[in-house]
Design an enzyme around this catalytic site. Sequence first.
Site, short mmCIF file in Angstrom:
data_model
loop_
_atom_site.label_atom_id
_atom_site.label_comp_id
_atom_site.label_asym_id
_atom_site.label_seq_id
_atom_site.Cartn_x
_atom_site.Cartn_y
_atom_site.Cartn_z
N CYS A 1 6.13 36.93 -73.01
CA CYS A 1 6.43 38.40 -72.93
C CYS A 1 7.96 38.89 -72.78
O CYS A 1 8.74 38.57 -73.67
CB CYS A 1 5.79 39.18 -71.83
N TYR A 2 8.41 39.38 -71.43
CA TYR A 2 9.83 39.69 -71.34
C TYR A 2 10.50 38.27 -71.64
O TYR A 2 11.70 38.49 -72.13
CB TYR A 2 9.94 40.14 -69.91
N GLY B 1 8.40 40.24 -66.96
CA GLY B 1 9.35 40.99 -66.13
C GLY B 1 9.31 42.30 -66.57
O GLY B 1 9.01 42.66 -67.73
N LYS C 1 -3.19 28.07 -52.06
CA LYS C 1 -4.19 27.77 -51.11
C LYS C 1 -5.27 26.71 -51.49
O LYS C 1 -5.80 26.03 -51.08
CB LYS C 1 -4.76 29.22 -50.92
N SER D 1 -4.41 26.67 -35.51
CA SER D 1 -4.78 28.38 -35.44
C SER D 1 -6.39 28.23 -35.68
O SER D 1 -7.04 29.34 -35.45
CB SER D 1 -4.39 29.15 -36.66
N GLY D 2 -6.78 26.91 -36.16
CA GLY D 2 -8.38 27.17 -36.67
C GLY D 2 -8.36 27.24 -38.01
O GLY D 2 -9.65 27.17 -38.79
N GLY D 3 -7.34 27.87 -38.60
CA GLY D 3 -7.47 28.11 -40.13
C GLY D 3 -7.23 26.76 -40.96
O GLY D 3 -6.88 25.83 -40.50
N ASP E 1 -4.74 26.15 -43.46
CA ASP E 1 -3.39 25.60 -43.58
C ASP E 1 -2.99 24.76 -42.52
O ASP E 1 -2.42 23.56 -42.61
CB ASP E 1 -2.53 26.82 -43.67
N ALA F 1 -4.57 23.32 -40.17
CA ALA F 1 -5.66 22.10 -40.04
C ALA F 1 -5.34 20.97 -40.98
O ALA F 1 -4.90 19.70 -40.84
CB ALA F 1 -6.91 22.54 -40.30
N HIS G 1 0.25 37.30 -72.79
CA HIS G 1 0.03 36.47 -71.57
C HIS G 1 -0.83 35.32 -71.74
O HIS G 1 -2.10 35.70 -71.29
CB HIS G 1 -0.13 37.45 -70.34
N GLU H 1 -1.31 33.01 -69.44
CA GLU H 1 -1.60 32.55 -68.08
C GLU H 1 -2.75 33.31 -67.52
O GLU H 1 -3.45 32.94 -66.49
CB GLU H 1 -0.50 32.90 -67.15
#
Length: 556
Positions: A125-126, A98, A412, A266-268, A270, A272, A212, A214
Amino acid sequence: MTKESQGTETLRITTSDDLEVSTYLEIAKQKAGEQPIPAEAPEADRETVLVIDFGSQYSMLIARRVRECHVYSEILPYDAPWQKIASLKPRGFIFSGGPGSVYEPGAPLAPAYIYETHLPILGICYGMQVLAHQLGGRVALGTRREYGHAILHQGDVESPIFADLPASMPVWMSHGDQIVELPPDFTSLGYTENSPIAVMGNKHGFIGLQFHPEVSHTPHGKDILANFLHRICGCSGNWTLGNFVAESIERIRRQVGEGRVICALSGGVDSAVTAALVHRAIGDQLTCIFVNNGLLRRDEAERTINTFKRNLRMNIDYIDASDRFLGRLRGVTDPEMKRRLIGEEFISVFEGEAAKLGKVGFLAQGTLYPDVIESTTPESMASVKIKTHHNVGGLPTSMTFTLIEPLRYLFKDEVREVGLAMGMPEEMVLRQPFPGPGLAIRIIGEVTEEKLDILRAADWIVMNEIKQAKLYRELWQSFAILTDTKSVGVMGDYRTYGYLIALRAVTSEDAMTADWARLPYDLLARVANRIVNEVHGVNRVVYDISSKPPSTIEWE
Ligand code: XMP
């Protein structure tokens, strides 16, 4: 407070909750008796580790890394209420980094009830400084800020956090403050040149990392996280997206019963995958609505209909509303105004179609986890809005649907995996993202039929050449932009005065940051050549070599 946490006398409590019960499991049981279990309540054996967010830009990345270790993870703000935490039945916590300093007045700290669970905590970290500060250590401004690569050396005391890892390893640092005094009962587990206490731990599974784990610049970071999850939290790592599909289908069936659901395609990817999951759960009780807004790419409407109607056998209402959308956009040049008008028009078309279907109780939406986190981030921690990215906008209050959002907790790349796990065509699942306002935000200035034709033709060439070069999947996005600049050219013996097309191709993990793709010169030459020769009205092509930030991916 419980006896054991009273033992850490210096624990500074930030909330006044006066909890009498000794373990969080008992509290969770009580709470479950008081209120219905929320629809997204975890299955009994789901192993969860929560990321407690102190305003880090990396919180999402931490949650993703945890899930990559097959442990489910969600992000909660540092002041999340106890009920929310208990309902997820965590096996441990990760305190994020943070921007604050723990010793500043009003700095975000962890509520007492997290410590009172006696579950393991990994502070990053923080987050490490929060642990140190609240448990009786001392944090102060370091002699110099440490940013970038450092070499971490393990200390003499062994800890499961470093199981099977080398004695020294490269790590990524980004901090100004550091621990100058350990809290009671903690030992130092590692150091770097600038941080004498770069890792600390106690025997209750509280671990602090100044670096970090990650980020990809810490090559053993994922092993360190895996050690925390598996060896310290005791998770077996049984969470998979396959389980997720089965759980979601069950949940949708329970939620919908005999009801009817609509879903806007939408054709996208998500929408779909959302539609496919809902369809798998309740079959023909689902109707999809596909609105052609006239801002799609070449052949896009036909391809989408084909996939859903013929391959997946879903009920689809196709509405060609191109004229309505283009009418609204006439004379509009401001990007945000374009987005607003397209959003409004979409709602109006959608409302009209939904009304024709009679009584429908549910609306399925492809909301993803990053959208959920953004909308629940406390005001003080939210970043400034650069563009409004909502395709469907807020639905009017007169539409009283119950929302079904099966992807609400997924990233995603996980959505893509779910699509593939359900046997959806790769062509649909591995598509590059396409913005809701479509080509309207890739035409600088006013959107007209003529410009749409030019951009569609150029975009088609870009897509085909990128696919031919087998780069389509490596790139986050690759497309053409029709600028509002015209320039002089020469073709044969004639002077031309034509449009300038810009090419954009970027690599990215999540669209928050992006780098321009180093496309081969030959490929760029071929694309430029074809566009100038094949697309009437264009006589010049440029390649955009800016990254995000400071630029954005789309030009508008
Ligand atoms: P920017 O341009 O902000 O884009 O770097 C980041 C990602 O978001 C997409 N994008 C949108 N998607 N509606 C959408 O559905 C929008 O209004 C919108 N604007 C940008 C963009 O394509 C990229 O993937």
